[in-house]
Design a protein around this motif. Structure first.
Motif, PDB file in Angstrom:
ATOM      1  N   GLY A 214       0.789  -1.223   0.000  1.00  7.86           N
ATOM      2  CA  GLY A 214       0.000   0.000   0.000  1.00  7.86           C
ATOM      3  C   GLY A 214       0.821   1.273   0.000  1.00  7.86           C
ATOM      4  O   GLY A 214       0.323   2.337   0.379  1.00  7.86           O
ATOM      5  N   LEU A 215       2.066   1.195  -0.459  1.00  9.92           N
ATOM      6  CA  LEU A 215       2.933   2.368  -0.443  1.00  9.92           C
ATOM      7  C   LEU A 215       2.725   3.233  -1.682  1.00  9.92           C
ATOM      8  O   LEU A 215       2.433   2.740  -2.769  1.00  9.92           O
ATOM      9  CB  LEU A 215       4.398   1.940  -0.363  1.00  9.92           C
ATOM     10  CG  LEU A 215       4.818   1.111   0.854  1.00  9.92           C
ATOM     11  CD1 LEU A 215       6.312   0.844   0.816  1.00  9.92           C
ATOM     12  CD2 LEU A 215       4.425   1.800   2.149  1.00  9.92           C
ATOM     13  N   ASP A 216       2.944   4.520  -1.491  1.00  6.69           N
ATOM     14  CA  ASP A 216       2.897   5.487  -2.575  1.00  6.69           C
ATOM     15  C   ASP A 216       4.285   5.924  -3.017  1.00  6.69           C
ATOM     16  O   ASP A 216       4.453   6.384  -4.149  1.00  6.69           O
ATOM     17  CB  ASP A 216       2.116   6.730  -2.151  1.00  6.69           C
ATOM     18  CG  ASP A 216       0.701   6.418  -1.731  1.00  6.69           C
ATOM     19  OD1 ASP A 216      -0.078   5.980  -2.590  1.00  6.69           O
ATOM     20  OD2 ASP A 216       0.382   6.597  -0.531  1.00  6.69           O
ATOM     21  N   PHE A 217       5.273   5.823  -2.122  1.00  7.38           N
ATOM     22  CA  PHE A 217       6.633   6.233  -2.478  1.00  7.38           C
ATOM     23  C   PHE A 217       7.641   5.380  -1.723  1.00  7.38           C
ATOM     24  O   PHE A 217       7.347   4.832  -0.649  1.00  7.38           O
ATOM     25  CB  PHE A 217       6.870   7.725  -2.203  1.00  7.38           C
ATOM     26  CG  PHE A 217       6.835   8.120  -0.748  1.00  7.38           C
ATOM     27  CD1 PHE A 217       7.993   8.138   0.025  1.00  7.38           C
ATOM     28  CD2 PHE A 217       5.645   8.491  -0.145  1.00  7.38           C
ATOM     29  CE1 PHE A 217       7.964   8.516   1.362  1.00  7.38           C
ATOM     30  CE2 PHE A 217       5.606   8.872   1.194  1.00  7.38           C
ATOM     31  CZ  PHE A 217       6.759   8.881   1.939  1.00  7.38           C
ATOM     32  N   ILE A 218       8.834   5.261  -2.316  1.00  9.51           N
ATOM     33  CA  ILE A 218       9.959   4.574  -1.699  1.00  9.51           C
ATOM     34  C   ILE A 218      11.218   5.377  -1.988  1.00  9.51           C
ATOM     35  O   ILE A 218      11.204   6.304  -2.798  1.00  9.51           O
ATOM     36  CB  ILE A 218      10.123   3.118  -2.208  1.00  9.51           C
ATOM     37  CG1 ILE A 218      10.278   3.095  -3.738  1.00  9.51           C
ATOM     38  CG2 ILE A 218       8.955   2.255  -1.779  1.00  9.51           C
ATOM     39  CD1 ILE A 218      10.517   1.710  -4.307  1.00  9.51           C
ATOM     40  N   ASN A 219      12.312   5.018  -1.326  1.00 10.86           N
ATOM     41  CA  ASN A 219      13.592   5.699  -1.510  1.00 10.86           C
ATOM     42  C   ASN A 219      14.683   4.654  -1.702  1.00 10.86           C
ATOM     43  O   ASN A 219      14.788   3.708  -0.928  1.00 10.86           O
ATOM     44  CB  ASN A 219      13.920   6.573  -0.299  1.00 10.86           C
ATOM     45  CG  ASN A 219      15.227   7.330  -0.450  1.00 10.86           C
ATOM     46  OD1 ASN A 219      15.321   8.253  -1.254  1.00 10.86           O
ATOM     47  ND2 ASN A 219      16.237   6.953   0.320  1.00 10.86           N
ATOM     48  N   SER A 220      15.485   4.821  -2.737  1.00 10.26           N
ATOM     49  CA  SER A 220      16.629   3.941  -2.966  1.00 10.26           C
ATOM     50  C   SER A 220      17.736   4.325  -1.996  1.00 10.26           C
ATOM     51  O   SER A 220      18.228   5.450  -2.018  1.00 10.26           O
ATOM     52  CB  SER A 220      17.117   4.094  -4.409  1.00 10.26           C
ATOM     53  OG  SER A 220      18.319   3.379  -4.617  1.00 10.26           O
ATOM     54  N   SER A 221      18.148   3.391  -1.136  1.00 10.71           N
ATOM     55  CA  SER A 221      19.100   3.731  -0.061  1.00 10.71           C
ATOM     56  C   SER A 221      20.145   2.635   0.085  1.00 10.71           C
ATOM     57  O   SER A 221      20.224   1.972   1.106  1.00 10.71           O
ATOM     58  CB  SER A 221      18.358   3.950   1.260  1.00 10.71           C
ATOM     59  OG  SER A 221      17.479   2.870   1.534  1.00 10.71           O
ATOM     60  N   GLU A 222      20.948   2.456  -0.955  1.00 11.92           N
ATOM     61  CA  GLU A 222      21.992   1.430  -0.918  1.00 11.92           C
ATOM     62  C   GLU A 222      23.174   1.898  -0.069  1.00 11.92           C
ATOM     63  O   GLU A 222      23.479   3.085   0.010  1.00 11.92           O
ATOM     64  CB  GLU A 222      22.471   1.109  -2.330  1.00 11.92           C
ATOM     65  CG  GLU A 222      21.364   0.814  -3.327  1.00 11.92           C
ATOM     66  CD  GLU A 222      20.538  -0.416  -3.009  1.00 11.92           C
ATOM     67  OE1 GLU A 222      20.873  -1.143  -2.050  1.00 11.92           O
ATOM     68  OE2 GLU A 222      19.552  -0.656  -3.713  1.00 11.92           O
TER      69      GLU A 222
END
Length: 503
Positions: A214-222
């Motif tokens: 149910g997410l609207d946004f994510i962040n790439s955090s390698e």
């Protein structure tokens, strides 16, 4: 051809990278393409002693005409007594532009996630940046994370493949805006790892799990690499905004850069004592991103946050499944809220992230729910920065916390209700999706209201009356039932505060 390196003896140079001391070993040299044929390999071996510098560099002299460079390494893992650290050796590479702190030479880092990697113009191992293999002095970067009392013996094999360099592939980045619903509450997870660092999922797999959560946004955090930035475009869509960032993984704690410009690399090769963190925090903000210390009280080696919070835009209070170190982080953050009220200065919002790496890690557990003007990079970051957010264990839980005065004054999460100190204030919390959870209202005096368990439907409304002179702020917690004893149950959700009073 083999070369022996021994930390502490033999050919080496100790230098400063602009921060922590590092060790440079003797160079590895190769013949030219005309002399060496299609492929050449060199192997170097050495031993690092306990107390080795944070970073050890192995220079590699790369001639003209190289199409691809491949590096493989191994190291010993001796048995050590209980309570004693064993060997752990990270690896990465810098090209001919050098190893200067914050410089342009970075070409990739895989930490301890891989034993081999390659780079060429059109492709590279996940965690590494494709591009031409130009002539000059490259540096293999070793990070002896921990060294056993017996020492750490390693072997590195470098292979150069000669030939035409191939065509570079221009990077394609995800869009900075998704369709959205206008001004609304958007759910996100800003702490995730794919196979571009030490995760095991592809961007496509993470995106599918994010949508299912149910997410609207994510962040790439390698960890310590921005190599994933150019691999998220296909995973984004009208229904999912993908922000780009990095988890800057130092020896004195981790910080998540959220929503930076595409292609932004943030260096991590310093400790708190080196007084370099402020420089890179400012770099993150210049790149449009947020500075968010991650899991500040985590117990893993190098994970505890030691840089202070003067540069933080927010702090990750809840990381993955709720554990005692999250409880400590929550209490520590609440203490910072009290200090901000006492000193009349700005406050630091809290957020949460899953830190999901692989199965069974759940993407979106927890998730940060942000009030933003739209589903766009700038709007979402503005909402996080302002503290217009709350954190829940899943999309099933929703909260609405408000405070109102007697003359129609009104404030929501992250805002201030500007009324006189003795003005009666009504605090109202509406909850859905939290069956049998207990509501706690927390102020600068501590927990001033505890409601009974919510019904099995999970929905309920709690109202509480106070004044700004009695409560300088109020925030809400939802707690699961606890089996026994005075300790609170695990969090189901919590909000950022509403501040009360004109100050």
């Amino acid at each position: 051809m083999c070369e022996e390196h021994q930390a502490g003896i033999g050919r080496r140079a100790v230098f400063l990278t602009g921060a922590a001391a590092a060790l440079t070993l003797g160079s590895v040299s190769f013949a030219s393409a005309a002399e060496g044929g299609r492929r050449q390999t060199r192997t170097v071996r050495g031993t690092l002693s306990p107390g080795a510098p944070d970073f050890v560099y192995v220079p590699v002299e790369v001639p003209d005409g190289v199409r691809e460079i491949t590096v493989a390494y191994t190291y010993d893992r001796p048995t050590v007594p209980a309570g004693t650290t064993g060997n752990a050796l990270d690896i990465g590479i810098f090209d001919e532009r050098g190893t200067e702190l914050g410089g342009r030479g970075f070409r990739g880092w895989s930490g301890g996630a891989r034993t081999e990697f390659f780079l060429r113009a059109d492709d590279a191992t996940p965690g590494y940046l494709p591009g031409p293999v130009r002539a000059g002095t490259w540096h293999i970067a070793l990070g002896p994370y921990t060294v056993a009392p017996q020492g750490l013996s390693y072997e590195i094999t470098v292979t150069l493949t000669y030939g035409e360099p191939g065509r570079e592939v221009p990077p394609v980045y995800p869009p900075e805006r998704a369709k959205g619903r206008g001004r609304a509450w958007y759910r996100g997870d800003c702490h995730l790892h794919s196979w571009y660092s030490d995760g095991r999922r592809t961007p496509a797999e993470i995106a599918a799990l994010a949508r299912a959560a149910g997410l609207d946004f994510i962040n790439s955090s390698e960890h310590n690499t921005h190599s994933a930035h150019a691999h998220w475009a296909d995973a984004a869509g009208d229904d999912l905004l993908v922000l780009l960032g990095e988890e800057v993984t130092t020896r004195n704690g981790h910080v998540v850069a959220i929503g930076t410009d595409p292609g932004t690399f943030v260096d991590w090769r310093y400790r708190a004592r080196d007084n370099r963190f402020g420089r890179f925090a400012r770099q993150i903000r210049r790149a449009g991103g947020l500075v968010v210390p991650a899991h500040p009280h985590a117990t893993c080696i190098g994970c505890t946050w030691k840089f202070g919070f003067g540069e933080a835009d927010a702090v990750e209070v809840w990381n993955g499944p709720y554990t005692p170190d999250d409880e400590v982080a929550l209490a520590d953050w609440d203490g910072m809220l009290v200090a901000s009220v006492r000193d009349g200065r700005g406050w630091i919002p809290a957020m949460g992230g899953s830190d999901a790496h692989r199965d069974p890690d759940a993407v979106g557990r927890p998730q940060t729910v942000v009030l933003a003007d739209g589903l766009a990079r700038e709007a979402v970051l503005d909402g996080i920065r302002a503290g217009r957010s709350y954190v829940t264990e899943s999309a099933a839980v929703s909260l609405a916390l408000t405070a109102s005065g007697g003359r129609g004054e009104h404030a929501g999460i992250g805002e201030r209700l500007r009324v006189d100190q003795d003005t009666p204030v009504t605090v109202r919390l509406e909850v859905t999706g939290a069956p049998r959870c207990t509501v706690r209202l927390v102020t600068d005096q501590g927990v001033l209201h505890t409601g009974g368990p919510l019904p099995v439907s999970g929905a309920g409304v709690v109202e509480w009356r106070t004044t700004p002179s009695y409560a300088a702020y109020v925030r809400a917690e939802l707690r699961h039932e606890t089996a026994a004893g005075p300790l609170p149950g695990a969090l189901a959700a919590f909000t950022n505060p509403i501040f009360l009073g004109r100050r």
